[in-house]
Scaffold this active site. Sequence first.
Site, PDB file in Angstrom:
ATOM      1  N   ASP A 183     -10.475  51.090  44.689  1.00 39.52           N
ATOM      2  CA  ASP A 183     -11.132  49.814  44.431  1.00 39.52           C
ATOM      3  C   ASP A 183     -11.809  49.904  43.070  1.00 39.52           C
ATOM      4  OD1 ASP A 183     -10.465  48.526  46.842  1.00 39.52           O
ATOM      5  OD2 ASP A 183     -12.122  49.504  47.888  1.00 39.52           O
ATOM      6  N   ASP A 230      -6.531  43.303  47.453  1.00 43.96           N
ATOM      7  CA  ASP A 230      -7.513  42.620  48.300  1.00 43.96           C
ATOM      8  C   ASP A 230      -7.631  41.148  47.911  1.00 43.96           C
ATOM      9  OD1 ASP A 230      -8.061  45.095  49.464  1.00 43.96           O
ATOM     10  OD2 ASP A 230      -9.782  45.478  48.162  1.00 43.96           O
TER      11      ASP A 230
END
Length: 184
Positions: free
Chosen positions: A131, A149
Amino acid sequence: MRERIALPWSKGARYEWSKSWWLLVSVLVIALDRLTKLWVYETFYSGEVRPVTSFFSLILTFNTGAAFSFLAGAGGWQRPFFIVISIVVCLVLLWWLLRGGSRRLSLGLVLIIGGALGNLWDRIAYGRVIDFLLLHYQQWSYPAFNIADSAIVVGAVLLFADSMRQRKYAAYEDDERNERNQSP
């Protein structure tokens, strides 16, 4: 004379555009996700934060769990669990895509498939998801996320919007049918 193929966002694409072309969107999501994750992984050290604006930064962080680090500290069993869940979800969404539907529905499905496969790649290759996008304001910060995402969230919003459109038309058709039945 050759038959013209409609682009996915053009009028009538539901009937003219091959379902396999929709999957190109998934491939593009996966490619963009992979490229950005590899760039951040090679450029940043773990936990490094680079501000871009007053509310947005880039950071290298890893997530062994699901959304919002759900089950991140579960001891390792979650990796195969999330791998199986991702594969099953992608297969179900692919089946749904092949059944047909509106452009909004098709785009939502392929965005979710692309995002799920992008994160699945990380889980299989690294055992965790990379991330790197961080939204924040003063002391508050949203959990870091990635392109995959984002594609999943946009796809889910499109599915929701499509389901609301379907309900609206179904209610309209019911009203119209009731009016016809009540006419003398």
